[in-house]
Design an enzyme around this catalytic site. Structure first.
Site, mmCIF file in Angstrom:
data_model
loop_
_atom_site.group_PDB
_atom_site.id
_atom_site.type_symbol
_atom_site.label_atom_id
_atom_site.label_comp_id
_atom_site.label_asym_id
_atom_site.label_seq_id
_atom_site.Cartn_x
_atom_site.Cartn_y
_atom_site.Cartn_z
ATOM 1 N N TYR A 74 32.183 -59.121 99.776
ATOM 2 C CA TYR A 74 31.704 -58.503 98.540
ATOM 3 C C TYR A 74 32.021 -57.009 98.561
ATOM 4 O O TYR A 74 32.286 -56.434 99.609
ATOM 5 C CB TYR A 74 30.194 -58.728 98.336
ATOM 6 C CG TYR A 74 29.354 -58.354 99.523
ATOM 7 C CD1 TYR A 74 28.994 -59.319 100.452
ATOM 8 C CD2 TYR A 74 28.936 -57.038 99.734
ATOM 9 C CE1 TYR A 74 28.240 -58.987 101.563
ATOM 10 C CE2 TYR A 74 28.184 -56.699 100.834
ATOM 11 C CZ TYR A 74 27.840 -57.678 101.737
ATOM 12 O OH TYR A 74 27.109 -57.347 102.845
ATOM 13 N N GLY B 236 31.483 -62.296 96.937
ATOM 14 C CA GLY B 236 30.276 -62.726 97.630
ATOM 15 C C GLY B 236 28.990 -62.024 97.221
ATOM 16 O O GLY B 236 27.938 -62.254 97.827
ATOM 17 N N LYS C 85 23.309 -64.684 114.495
ATOM 18 C CA LYS C 85 22.732 -65.847 113.798
ATOM 19 C C LYS C 85 22.585 -67.076 114.708
ATOM 20 O O LYS C 85 21.616 -67.815 114.590
ATOM 21 C CB LYS C 85 23.572 -66.206 112.563
ATOM 22 C CG LYS C 85 23.457 -65.153 111.455
ATOM 23 C CD LYS C 85 24.241 -65.542 110.216
ATOM 24 C CE LYS C 85 24.302 -64.379 109.244
ATOM 25 N NZ LYS C 85 24.991 -64.678 108.000
ATOM 26 N N SER D 113 20.851 -55.158 102.501
ATOM 27 C CA SER D 113 19.573 -55.873 102.418
ATOM 28 C C SER D 113 18.372 -54.947 102.199
ATOM 29 O O SER D 113 17.493 -55.275 101.390
ATOM 30 C CB SER D 113 19.357 -56.723 103.661
ATOM 31 O OG SER D 113 20.320 -57.740 103.694
ATOM 32 N N GLY E 221 34.063 -69.857 111.025
ATOM 33 C CA GLY E 221 33.032 -69.079 111.710
ATOM 34 C C GLY E 221 31.638 -69.448 111.229
ATOM 35 O O GLY E 221 31.419 -70.511 110.634
ATOM 36 N N GLY E 222 30.682 -68.539 111.462
ATOM 37 C CA GLY E 222 29.283 -68.795 111.125
ATOM 38 C C GLY E 222 29.070 -69.065 109.641
ATOM 39 O O GLY E 222 28.351 -70.009 109.268
ATOM 40 N N SER E 223 29.701 -68.282 108.780
ATOM 41 C CA SER E 223 29.466 -68.476 107.342
ATOM 42 C C SER E 223 30.119 -69.771 106.857
ATOM 43 O O SER E 223 29.596 -70.436 105.966
ATOM 44 C CB SER E 223 29.966 -67.277 106.544
ATOM 45 O OG SER E 223 31.327 -67.082 106.792
ATOM 46 N N SER F 148 24.503 -52.545 105.919
ATOM 47 C CA SER F 148 23.788 -53.647 105.252
ATOM 48 C C SER F 148 23.107 -53.196 103.958
ATOM 49 O O SER F 148 22.449 -52.157 103.909
ATOM 50 C CB SER F 148 22.732 -54.228 106.198
ATOM 51 O OG SER F 148 21.959 -55.176 105.493
#
Ligand code: NDP
Length: 260
Positions: free
Chosen positions: A204, A224, A61, A15, A119-121, A13
């Site tokens: 990305y 992304g 999520k 983030s 899916g989730g995204s 990640s």
């Protein structure tokens, strides 16, 4: 003041780089780490980590959505939460992926969009586009996940009959992330891309076969990365607001946009 991104796996990640750089540039005494939650571990375990807030990534999520005491904004429609704050023993949930995506394509002002994947995204992308009155069609390789998109026009690969050209074609699948797969067979994808104005890949950090094909057809492309940065900026704003910390938003934007 500690924050973290929660997922499994989590070591990849980006983030922490984004948020810690923002803390540094803004002179705010905060720290943002990574936390590997085991898939059999209760989500409520996070309450014991003494975090002020967290971002949630794959595969938690939906679990986060179901575990929060209160859900805000478009996360209610999406059914997935990527940002939580802990406030007086309560867990509050938000979704910043959706607006993070929309800010990337806003200037294109598309009339319609084709989303590949369910899916989730895809949920976040579909709901924000619908909210902005953009006509959405979804296509997924299998049927099961399409049941979560009852209010959208949906197809599986074998039932797909495109009626319109699509201004925007979005890959929300991981196809091409670690292999040379296209998310949809080339014979279907090429004619769609030829009539599109933008090909957007949520992946990305790499030039995917989907983006390579779009470039060979000479249409505009986006990966992304900007979405990742936008969702982080929006999450950071939620974190700071929960702590009553004000800051220069221009510095926040600059710090996150230039570190990756
Ligand atoms: P999910 O696992 O929830 O969904 C994956 C979807 O892709 C499913 O619909 C699945 O179909 C389909 N799929 C998987 N592999 C293929 C393939 N080889 N060919 C065609 N379809 C396939 O994933 P997410 O929605 O959570 O994430 C998807 C991607 O988006 C990831 O690569 C992730 O990194 C990226 N992402 C980027 C973000 C950003 O900020 N830029 C934010 C969130 C996600 P089926 O139903 O048949 O299994």
């Amino acid at each position: 003041m500690q924050f973290a991104v929660i997922g499994n796996p989590i070591s990849h990640s980006l983030s922490p780089i984004l948020h810690n750089h923002a803390f540094k540039m803004l002179g705010i005494p905060g720290f943002y780490g990574r936390y590997l939650l085991q898939e059999n571990q209760s989500f409520y375990h996070l309450r014991s980590l003494h975090l002020k807030g967290a971002n949630i990534t794959v595969p938690f999520k939906e679990v986060a959505f179901n575990s929060c005491d209160e859900i805000f904004g478009i996360a209610r429609e999406i059914g997935a939460v990527n940002t939580i704050i802990f406030e007086k023993g309560r867990m509050l949930g938000y979704n910043t992926d959706a607006l993070g995506f929309y800010l990337c394509i806003k200037d294109l002002a598309p009339k319609n969009a084709l989303i590949i994947g369910a899916g989730g995204s895809a949920k976040a992308v579909a709901h924000i586009l619908k909210q902005k009155a953009i006509c959405v069609t979804l296509i997924n390789r299998s049927k099961k996940r399409l049941k979560d998109f009852k209010n959208f026009e949906c197809f599986t690969f074998d039932t797909f009959t495109p009626k319109n050209p699509y201004d925007l074609i979005i890959n929300t699948t991981p196809a091409g992330l670690t292999n040379s797969d296209l998310p949809l067979a080339k014979e279907y994808l090429s004619p769609l891309l030829k009539k599109a104005r933008l090909a957007f890949d949520l992946i990305y950090g790499r030039q995917t076969p989907f983006l390579t094909l779009a470039k060979s057809i000479n249409i505009a492309t986006s990966d992304g990365k900007a979405m990742l940065i936008n969702q982080a900026i929006l999450a950071f704003e939620i974190f700071m607001e929960s702590q009553n910390i004000t800051f220069d938003t221009k510095i926040l934007h600059q710090s996150m946009q230039h570190i990756l």
